[in-house]
Design a protein around this motif. Structure first.
Motif, PDB file in Angstrom:
ATOM      1  N   VAL A   1       0.842  -1.200   0.000  1.00  0.00           N
ATOM      2  CA  VAL A   1       0.000   0.000   0.000  1.00  0.00           C
ATOM      3  C   VAL A   1       0.877   1.250   0.000  1.00  0.00           C
ATOM      4  CG1 VAL A   1      -1.599   1.352   1.405  1.00  0.00           C
ATOM      5  CG2 VAL A   1      -2.012  -1.089   1.060  1.00  0.00           C
TER       6      VAL A   1
ATOM      7  N   HIS B   1       1.055   3.479  -3.495  1.00  0.00           N
ATOM      8  CA  HIS B   1       0.408   4.784  -3.401  1.00  0.00           C
ATOM      9  C   HIS B   1       1.419   5.897  -3.672  1.00  0.00           C
ATOM     10  CE1 HIS B   1      -2.446   7.850  -2.185  1.00  0.00           C
ATOM     11  NE2 HIS B   1      -1.491   8.387  -1.433  1.00  0.00           N
TER      12      HIS B   1
ATOM     13  N   ARG C   1      -7.178   3.646  -2.681  1.00  0.00           N
ATOM     14  CA  ARG C   1      -7.484   2.435  -1.912  1.00  0.00           C
ATOM     15  C   ARG C   1      -8.230   1.380  -2.722  1.00  0.00           C
ATOM     16  NH1 ARG C   1      -9.883   5.367   3.335  1.00  0.00           N
ATOM     17  NH2 ARG C   1     -10.499   6.809   1.678  1.00  0.00           N
TER      18      ARG C   1
ATOM     19  N   SER D   1      -7.777  -4.887   4.509  1.00  0.00           N
ATOM     20  CA  SER D   1      -8.485  -3.741   5.087  1.00  0.00           C
ATOM     21  C   SER D   1      -7.641  -3.048   6.142  1.00  0.00           C
ATOM     22  CB  SER D   1      -9.811  -4.201   5.698  1.00  0.00           C
ATOM     23  OG  SER D   1     -10.682  -4.686   4.699  1.00  0.00           O
TER      24      SER D   1
ATOM     25  N   LEU E   1      -4.991  -1.050   4.285  1.00  0.00           N
ATOM     26  CA  LEU E   1      -5.577   0.097   3.584  1.00  0.00           C
ATOM     27  C   LEU E   1      -6.043   1.175   4.552  1.00  0.00           C
ATOM     28  CD1 LEU E   1      -7.597  -1.914   0.934  1.00  0.00           C
ATOM     29  CD2 LEU E   1      -5.651  -0.419   0.459  1.00  0.00           C
TER      30      LEU E   1
ATOM     31  N   LEU F   1      -4.024   4.332   4.977  1.00  0.00           N
ATOM     32  CA  LEU F   1      -4.097   5.377   3.957  1.00  0.00           C
ATOM     33  C   LEU F   1      -5.395   6.147   4.177  1.00  0.00           C
ATOM     34  CD1 LEU F   1      -3.081   6.726   1.368  1.00  0.00           C
ATOM     35  CD2 LEU F   1      -4.171   4.885   0.070  1.00  0.00           C
TER      36      LEU F   1
ATOM     37  N   GLU G   1      -5.188  10.585   0.609  1.00  0.00           N
ATOM     38  CA  GLU G   1      -5.671  10.187  -0.718  1.00  0.00           C
ATOM     39  C   GLU G   1      -6.067  11.409  -1.549  1.00  0.00           C
ATOM     40  OE1 GLU G   1      -8.041   6.226  -1.838  1.00  0.00           O
ATOM     41  OE2 GLU G   1      -9.332   7.776  -0.991  1.00  0.00           O
TER      42      GLU G   1
END
Length: 230
Positions: A114, A118, A125, A143, A146, A149, A154
Motif C-alpha cells: 500500500v 500509493h 485504496r 483492510s 488500507l 491510507l 488520498e
C-alpha cells in the motif's frame, strides 16, 4: 608405386602389408579405446546416478528464488510451488515453517504494498484493494493495511497527480476535465475525490479554466458517477 604410402579413408598406412599378413594394421587417428568408451552415466563409467532430491528441499529453493525477486504472499508462493509440481503436503510444510520464522508475512507485505504503490503510482485504496486481492491477501489483512491510507492523504495525492498532468495538458477545459477525472478513476479514486481534485486544480490554472470550474457542480456530478458505478 613402390616407396609411396597408400592413403585410406581414415589415415595413412605407414607401409604396405607383408605377404600373408592379415592382421589389421592400426591407423593414425582416433584411438579405438576412445571411440568405444562407454557413454557417461552407464555401467563402467565409474559414476553413479544422483539420488532423488528431497521434495521439501526443492520447495525451499523455489520459494527462495521467488523471494529474491520481491516479497511474496503465501498464496503467491503456494501457486509457484503447485506450478512446479510440488505436492500440497510438502508445500504446506515449507510455507508453515516460513510463516513461523517470519520469512513470509502477508500483513507486512500488504502494508509495504500500500505504501509503495500509493507513493510510486498514486493508486487509491480501491485499486490497491484489487491488487492485494489478486495476490491472495485476505480481506481482513488488506483492510487493515488500507486503513493506514486516510482520506486526507488520498485527496492530496489526487490533487498532486492532477497538477502534474495539467502542466502538459492541451485542449478545451471541458475535454481536459474529462481526461483528468478518467485518469483518477483508473487509479481507483472515487468520483467525489476525482471531480473535486480536478475542479480545484483547474480553478487555480487560468482565468478560462477557473471560469469553467465555477460551472461544475461537483456534488451533482459525484452523485451521477456514483449511480453509474452501481
Amino acid at each position: 608405386m613402390a616407396g609411396r604410402r597408400a592413403r585410406t579413408g581414415r589415415g595413412w598406412d605407414a607401409s604396405p602389408p607383408r605377404a600373408g599378413d592379415t592382421t589389421p594394421r592400426p591407423r593414425r587417428g582416433r584411438p579405438a579405446a576412445e571411440s568405444e568408451a562407454a557413454p557417461r552415466g552407464e555401467a563402467g563409467s565409474g559414476r553413479e546416478a544422483a539420488p532423488p532430491r528431497d521434495e521439501a528441499e526443492v520447495a525451499r529453493e523455489i520459494c527462495l528464488r521467488q523471494l529474491a525477486v520481491r516479497p511474496r504472499t503465501r498464496a503467491e508462493l503456494a501457486g509457484a510451488l503447485a506450478r512446479r509440481g510440488i505436492s500440497e503436503e510438502a508445500a504446506t510444510e515449507v510455507l508453515d515453517r516460513y510463516d513461523e520464522v517470519g520469512i513470509i508475512d502477508d500483513a507486512a507485505f500488504a502494508r509495504a504494498w500500500v505504501t509503495s504503490r500509493h507513493a510510486g503510482r498514486g493508486l487509491a485504496r480501491r485499486a490497491l484493494a484489487n491488487e492485494l486481492r489478486q495476490r491472495g491477501v485476505d480481506g481482513d489483512t488488506a483492510s487493515e493495511a488500507l486503513g493506514e491510507l486516510d482520506e486526507t492523504t488520498e485527496a492530496e495525492t489526487a490533487r498532486a497527480l492532477v497538477e502534474r498532468k495539467l502542466r502538459t495538458a492541451r485542449g478545451e477545459p471541458d475535454a481536459v476535465f474529462r481526461r483528468l477525472v478518467g485518469m483518477l478513476a483508473r487509479k481507483g479514486y472515487p468520483p467525489g475525490v476525482a471531480i473535486r481534485a480536478v475542479k480545484d486544480a483547474l480553478a487555480a490554472q487560468s482565468a478560462e479554466a477557473a471560469e469553467f470550474a465555477e460551472q461544475i457542480d461537483a456534488d451533482a456530478l459525484t452523485a451521477a458517477e456514483t449511480e453509474i458505478d452501481r
